[in-house]
Design a protein around this motif. Structure first.
Motif, PDB file in Angstrom:
ATOM      1  N   SER A   1      14.216   0.730   9.619  1.00  0.00           N
ATOM      2  CA  SER A   1      14.652   0.945   8.242  1.00  0.00           C
ATOM      3  C   SER A   1      13.699   0.219   7.300  1.00  0.00           C
ATOM      4  O   SER A   1      13.075  -0.779   7.667  1.00  0.00           O
ATOM      5  CB  SER A   1      16.080   0.445   8.032  1.00  0.00           C
ATOM      6  N   ILE A   2      13.598   0.730   6.090  1.00  0.00           N
ATOM      7  CA  ILE A   2      12.765   0.118   5.055  1.00  0.00           C
ATOM      8  C   ILE A   2      13.660  -0.204   3.873  1.00  0.00           C
ATOM      9  O   ILE A   2      14.217   0.710   3.249  1.00  0.00           O
ATOM     10  CB  ILE A   2      11.643   1.063   4.605  1.00  0.00           C
ATOM     11  N   PRO A   3      13.850  -1.478   3.529  1.00  0.00           N
ATOM     12  CA  PRO A   3      14.676  -1.809   2.369  1.00  0.00           C
ATOM     13  C   PRO A   3      14.157  -1.117   1.111  1.00  0.00           C
ATOM     14  O   PRO A   3      12.953  -1.160   0.820  1.00  0.00           O
ATOM     15  CB  PRO A   3      14.537  -3.336   2.268  1.00  0.00           C
ATOM     16  N   ILE A   4      15.044  -0.487   0.375  1.00  0.00           N
ATOM     17  CA  ILE A   4      14.658   0.270  -0.806  1.00  0.00           C
ATOM     18  C   ILE A   4      13.919  -0.593  -1.821  1.00  0.00           C
ATOM     19  O   ILE A   4      12.961  -0.137  -2.457  1.00  0.00           O
ATOM     20  CB  ILE A   4      15.894   0.913  -1.470  1.00  0.00           C
ATOM     21  N   GLU A   5      14.328  -1.859  -1.949  1.00  0.00           N
ATOM     22  CA  GLU A   5      13.737  -2.693  -3.007  1.00  0.00           C
ATOM     23  C   GLU A   5      12.270  -3.005  -2.783  1.00  0.00           C
ATOM     24  O   GLU A   5      11.573  -3.408  -3.713  1.00  0.00           O
ATOM     25  CB  GLU A   5      14.528  -3.998  -3.165  1.00  0.00           C
ATOM     26  N   ILE A   6      11.767  -2.813  -1.562  1.00  0.00           N
ATOM     27  CA  ILE A   6      10.359  -3.085  -1.300  1.00  0.00           C
ATOM     28  C   ILE A   6       9.589  -1.827  -0.898  1.00  0.00           C
ATOM     29  O   ILE A   6       8.370  -1.879  -0.721  1.00  0.00           O
ATOM     30  CB  ILE A   6      10.180  -4.152  -0.199  1.00  0.00           C
ATOM     31  N   ALA A   7      10.277  -0.708  -0.756  1.00  0.00           N
ATOM     32  CA  ALA A   7       9.658   0.489  -0.168  1.00  0.00           C
ATOM     33  C   ALA A   7       8.399   0.933  -0.904  1.00  0.00           C
ATOM     34  O   ALA A   7       7.417   1.348  -0.275  1.00  0.00           O
ATOM     35  CB  ALA A   7      10.672   1.630  -0.128  1.00  0.00           C
ATOM     36  N   SER A   8       8.390   0.844  -2.227  1.00  0.00           N
ATOM     37  CA  SER A   8       7.219   1.312  -2.978  1.00  0.00           C
ATOM     38  C   SER A   8       6.003   0.426  -2.762  1.00  0.00           C
ATOM     39  O   SER A   8       4.861   0.859  -3.004  1.00  0.00           O
ATOM     40  CB  SER A   8       7.552   1.393  -4.469  1.00  0.00           C
ATOM     41  N   GLU A   9       6.217  -0.812  -2.303  1.00  0.00           N
ATOM     42  CA  GLU A   9       5.116  -1.738  -2.060  1.00  0.00           C
ATOM     43  C   GLU A   9       4.557  -1.621  -0.642  1.00  0.00           C
ATOM     44  O   GLU A   9       3.459  -2.110  -0.349  1.00  0.00           O
ATOM     45  CB  GLU A   9       5.587  -3.179  -2.284  1.00  0.00           C
ATOM     46  N   VAL A  10       5.308  -0.993   0.237  1.00  0.00           N
ATOM     47  CA  VAL A  10       4.944  -0.986   1.657  1.00  0.00           C
ATOM     48  C   VAL A  10       3.637  -0.246   1.955  1.00  0.00           C
ATOM     49  O   VAL A  10       2.805  -0.747   2.729  1.00  0.00           O
ATOM     50  CB  VAL A  10       6.105  -0.427   2.508  1.00  0.00           C
ATOM     51  N   PRO A  11       3.377   0.949   1.383  1.00  0.00           N
ATOM     52  CA  PRO A  11       2.137   1.646   1.750  1.00  0.00           C
ATOM     53  C   PRO A  11       0.865   0.840   1.478  1.00  0.00           C
ATOM     54  O   PRO A  11      -0.017   0.749   2.345  1.00  0.00           O
ATOM     55  CB  PRO A  11       2.193   2.924   0.903  1.00  0.00           C
ATOM     56  N   ASP A  12       0.748   0.260   0.290  1.00  0.00           N
ATOM     57  CA  ASP A  12      -0.444  -0.537  -0.014  1.00  0.00           C
ATOM     58  C   ASP A  12      -0.525  -1.763   0.891  1.00  0.00           C
ATOM     59  O   ASP A  12      -1.623  -2.166   1.311  1.00  0.00           O
ATOM     60  CB  ASP A  12      -0.443  -0.969  -1.484  1.00  0.00           C
ATOM     61  N   ALA A  13       0.634  -2.357   1.189  1.00  0.00           N
ATOM     62  CA  ALA A  13       0.646  -3.521   2.081  1.00  0.00           C
ATOM     63  C   ALA A  13       0.197  -3.122   3.488  1.00  0.00           C
ATOM     64  O   ALA A  13      -0.451  -3.912   4.185  1.00  0.00           O
ATOM     65  CB  ALA A  13       2.033  -4.154   2.115  1.00  0.00           C
ATOM     66  N   CYS A  14       0.531  -1.903   3.919  1.00  0.00           N
ATOM     67  CA  CYS A  14       0.074  -1.425   5.229  1.00  0.00           C
ATOM     68  C   CYS A  14      -1.445  -1.371   5.283  1.00  0.00           C
ATOM     69  O   CYS A  14      -2.066  -1.718   6.302  1.00  0.00           O
ATOM     70  CB  CYS A  14       0.655  -0.039   5.516  1.00  0.00           C
TER      71      CYS A  14
END
Length: 250
Positions: free
Chosen positions: A186-199
């Protein structure tokens, strides 16, 4: 109008570019919960491991098939699920908790998967089993199960959009799920938009070690230096992500 919070279609597309282990590694950087939580255990595996990653919002359902239902049938349940699709801000992942122990028969088959995909579902997960696996495969519809059983028994749905437990993970309606041949997280919604760049940044950090071990004249001392440089980049990334999230909550 969706009932559950979500992210943009662009973010969903970006998340689908990364494998699920990378997503897990990045989500860990926020320290939102223990690292032993937030993903399904080995009881759940991909039926079609060559498919690209699945990303979508959990539409949860409880299921039984050991005995006849008191009223209705599985197709009546599907109609209720399809009506609930509009509650989500993006493609639903249909998640079943099979309440029969042991599992009595298959949760899904060709008709159900064809229907879900036609209405825009991103995939299906069940703590039970599936069938018609050869017929479902050409649909390119990701399915995750605990195995296969040839019959459908008295399959019926009990409740839609309630908390369920699948693969040792509690899933709430609207949870953002990511799955591939490695499993489901699962990906917490509050951070989901930051996850791709962090990947991308995490991959760049890991590349320090990968580039080193592909070279020549390898030795433990230089390997340790490469690990240190990688660790420093990841630590800096984690600090920046946590700081940004904390500021957003103020």
């Amino acid at each position: 109008m969706s009932t559950f919070p979500g992210v943009s279609a662009e973010t969903l597309a970006a998340l689908q570019k990364f494998d699920t282990p990378t997503i897990c590694n990045v989500v860990e950087l926020w320290d939102l919960y223990p690292r032993s939580r937030g993903y399904m255990d080995k009881s759940i595996s991909a039926c079609y491991p060559k498919l690209p990653p699945m990303v979508g919002y959990a539409l949860t359902t409880t299921f039984r098939s050991m005995n006849p239902p008191r009223s209705g049938d599985v197709y009546a349940g599907i109609a209720g699920q399809l009506e609930a699709f509009e509650l989500f801000p993006g493609p639903p992942v249909v998640v079943f908790q099979d309440l029969d122990q042991p599992c009595a028969s298959a949760t899904f088959g060709e008709v159900m998967c064809s229907t879900y995909k036609a209405f825009g579902s991103a995939g299906l997960i069940t703590s039970g089993t599936g069938r018609d696996l050869d017929q479902v495969e050409p649909l390119d519809y990701p399915c995750f199960t605990n195995g296969a059983i040839c019959a459908h028994g008295y399959c019926h749905m009990l409740h839609i959009n309630v908390p369920v437990t699948v693969g040792g993970m509690t899933i709430y309606p609207g949870d953002l799920l990511h799955g591939d041949r490695n499993g489901v997280t699962s990906i917490p919604i509050e951070i989901a938009s930051e996850v791709p760049d962090a990947c991308i940044e995490l991959a760049d950090a890991e590349k320090i070690i990968l580039d080193y071990v592909k070279g020549s004249n390898l030795n433990p001392k230089d390997f340790a230096e490469a690990r240190k440089a990688c660790g420093q980049k990841i630590a800096e990334l984690a600090k920046r992500l946590k700081t940004k999230l904390a500021a957003a909550k103020k």
